[in-house]
Motif scaffolding. Structure first.
Motif, PDB file in Angstrom:
ATOM      1  N   LYS A 142       0.853  -1.181   0.000  1.00  0.00           N
ATOM      2  CA  LYS A 142       0.000   0.000   0.000  1.00  0.00           C
ATOM      3  C   LYS A 142       0.898   1.243   0.000  1.00  0.00           C
ATOM      4  CE  LYS A 142      -4.050   2.020   2.091  1.00  0.00           C
ATOM      5  NZ  LYS A 142      -5.244   1.765   2.874  1.00  0.00           N
ATOM      6  N   HIS A 143       0.921   1.947  -1.127  1.00  0.00           N
ATOM      7  CA  HIS A 143       1.792   3.125  -1.249  1.00  0.00           C
ATOM      8  C   HIS A 143       1.058   4.425  -0.947  1.00  0.00           C
ATOM      9  CE1 HIS A 143       5.548   1.285  -2.723  1.00  0.00           C
ATOM     10  NE2 HIS A 143       4.745   0.361  -3.239  1.00  0.00           N
ATOM     11  N   LEU A 144      -0.246   4.318  -0.712  1.00  0.00           N
ATOM     12  CA  LEU A 144      -1.031   5.502  -0.336  1.00  0.00           C
ATOM     13  C   LEU A 144      -1.600   5.207   1.041  1.00  0.00           C
ATOM     14  CD1 LEU A 144      -1.952   8.237  -1.508  1.00  0.00           C
ATOM     15  CD2 LEU A 144      -3.896   7.072  -2.523  1.00  0.00           C
ATOM     16  N   THR A 153       5.522   3.474   7.113  1.00  0.00           N
ATOM     17  CA  THR A 153       4.742   2.234   6.923  1.00  0.00           C
ATOM     18  C   THR A 153       5.392   1.204   6.001  1.00  0.00           C
ATOM     19  OG1 THR A 153       3.437   3.164   5.092  1.00  0.00           O
ATOM     20  CG2 THR A 153       2.545   3.434   7.304  1.00  0.00           C
ATOM     21  N   HIS A 154       6.299   1.604   5.100  1.00  0.00           N
ATOM     22  CA  HIS A 154       6.976   0.556   4.319  1.00  0.00           C
ATOM     23  C   HIS A 154       8.479   0.802   4.251  1.00  0.00           C
ATOM     24  CE1 HIS A 154       7.885   2.390   0.389  1.00  0.00           C
ATOM     25  NE2 HIS A 154       6.638   2.750   0.189  1.00  0.00           N
ATOM     26  N   LEU A 155       9.163  -0.277   3.898  1.00  0.00           N
ATOM     27  CA  LEU A 155      10.621  -0.271   3.880  1.00  0.00           C
ATOM     28  C   LEU A 155      11.133   0.148   2.495  1.00  0.00           C
ATOM     29  CD1 LEU A 155      12.860  -1.309   5.907  1.00  0.00           C
ATOM     30  CD2 LEU A 155      12.820  -3.442   4.579  1.00  0.00           C
ATOM     31  N   ASN A 176       7.335   6.935   5.091  1.00  0.00           N
ATOM     32  CA  ASN A 176       5.899   7.123   4.866  1.00  0.00           C
ATOM     33  C   ASN A 176       5.650   7.000   3.355  1.00  0.00           C
ATOM     34  OD1 ASN A 176       7.045   9.510   4.003  1.00  0.00           O
ATOM     35  ND2 ASN A 176       5.912  10.829   5.391  1.00  0.00           N
ATOM     36  N   THR A 177       4.411   6.912   2.963  1.00  0.00           N
ATOM     37  CA  THR A 177       4.143   6.676   1.536  1.00  0.00           C
ATOM     38  C   THR A 177       2.773   7.250   1.202  1.00  0.00           C
ATOM     39  OG1 THR A 177       4.233   4.968  -0.206  1.00  0.00           O
ATOM     40  CG2 THR A 177       3.327   4.284   1.935  1.00  0.00           C
ATOM     41  N   LEU A 178       2.781   8.291   0.359  1.00  0.00           N
ATOM     42  CA  LEU A 178       1.571   9.077   0.105  1.00  0.00           C
ATOM     43  C   LEU A 178       1.425   9.330  -1.390  1.00  0.00           C
ATOM     44  CD1 LEU A 178       2.566  11.309   3.063  1.00  0.00           C
ATOM     45  CD2 LEU A 178       0.377  10.137   3.023  1.00  0.00           C
ATOM     46  N   VAL A 201      10.296   2.573  -7.744  1.00  0.00           N
ATOM     47  CA  VAL A 201      11.434   3.496  -7.594  1.00  0.00           C
ATOM     48  C   VAL A 201      11.086   4.498  -6.496  1.00  0.00           C
ATOM     49  CG1 VAL A 201      12.804   5.297  -8.708  1.00  0.00           C
ATOM     50  CG2 VAL A 201      12.157   3.239  -9.994  1.00  0.00           C
ATOM     51  N   GLU A 202      11.846   4.499  -5.436  1.00  0.00           N
ATOM     52  CA  GLU A 202      11.538   5.379  -4.299  1.00  0.00           C
ATOM     53  C   GLU A 202      12.506   6.556  -4.182  1.00  0.00           C
ATOM     54  OE1 GLU A 202       9.065   5.354  -1.889  1.00  0.00           O
ATOM     55  OE2 GLU A 202       7.948   3.594  -2.606  1.00  0.00           O
ATOM     56  N   ALA A 203      13.571   6.562  -4.998  1.00  0.00           N
ATOM     57  CA  ALA A 203      14.484   7.715  -5.019  1.00  0.00           C
ATOM     58  C   ALA A 203      15.273   7.701  -6.320  1.00  0.00           C
ATOM     59  CB  ALA A 203      15.438   7.696  -3.827  1.00  0.00           C
TER      60      ALA A 203
HETATM   61 MN   LIG Z   1       6.022   4.172  -1.495  1.00  0.00          MN
END
Ligand SMILES: [Mn+2]
Length: 242
Positions: A142-144, A153-155, A176-178, A201-203
């Motif tokens: 869950k990314h939102l 909430t996620h790694l 966090n992930t929004l 891709v987170e960064a």
């Molecule tokens: Mn995310």
């Protein structure tokens, strides 16, 4: 040492209550302001304007730039028509943010993109986005998260040898992930430097500039709950002093 002036790209908020209902307000979330202040910078909110001369004057004053989160990027900017699940877009803001980045890079000042900000950077260099995560296969996380943005909430796994890794000093961090969109194809010169377990891709960071990076999460909303996140802002501010 002189405290650097850090521009924070603004947005517009539609007042939803009281006698000012429907009134447009130029704003940024206060967490951006606090994150800059807490790490030794001077925050400077940049209202969205459609005037290039005004925008250039903003950049003339600045030592560093933060591109804030918000709207989805207009899909035509990466060659697509809008799909059913795209969120709210605002083309003027895409133009504004893109030009801010171009002028910041030309001046040689550091740029940190957050959430939408990272996506704008990616698209500016010819990259694309998933218009909604449901269009991707095998996305299970869950990314939102939809609540408590100060909660992680996620790694994410951070690539060793990246600038992000150098800043954070960790191989794995909880974030966090929004977001409901994600980087699809990387823009020219960018490399992905952090991933969630399901491959988002987170960064990203760019190889041609000393400090030009983006994160998909919201470190500013974690500046008190996860002190490590201040390293991103400290890194930006340190680069802005050079
Ligand atoms: Mn995310």
């Amino acid at each position: 040492m002189k405290r650097p002036l850090i521009g924070i790209s603004g947005s517009v908020l539609l007042t939803s209550y009281g006698s000012s209902e429907g009134y447009r307000r130029a704003y940024v979330n206060e967490d951006y302001v606090q994150s800059v202040l807490q790490n030794g910078g001077i925050p400077f909110i940049l209202p969205v304007v459609d005037d290039e001369e005004v925008l250039s004057t903003y950049i003339d004053q600045l030592d560093g730039l933060i591109l804030s989160g918000g709207h989805d990027v207009t899909p035509q900017y990466y060659g697509e028509e809008p799909m059913q699940k795209i969120g709210e877009t605002w083309e003027l803001r895409d133009w504004f943010d893109s030009l801010l980045v171009e002028k910041a890079l030309a001046k040689g000042i550091p740029v940190l993109g957050i959430c939408r900000g990272m996506q704008v950077m990616n698209v500016l260099h010819g990259g694309s986005l998933w218009q909604d995560l449901s269009y991707m296969k095998d996305v299970e996380i869950k990314h939102l998260q939809g609540h408590s943005p100060e909660l992680v909430t996620h790694l994410v796994d951070i690539e060793e040898g990246s600038q992000l890794h150098e800043l954070m000093g960790e191989n794995h961090v909880m974030v966090n992930t929004l977001h409901h969109q994600a980087v699809r194809e990387l823009g020219q010169g960018f490399k992905a430097t952090a991933f969630s377990a399901d491959g988002i891709v987170e960064a990203i960071e760019h190889e041609d500039y000393p400090f030009y990076l983006g994160v998909q999460w919201h470190p500013e909303m974690l500046h008190t709950s996860v002190p490590l996140m201040n390293q991103l802002f400290a890194g930006l501010i340190q680069a802005a002093q050079k």
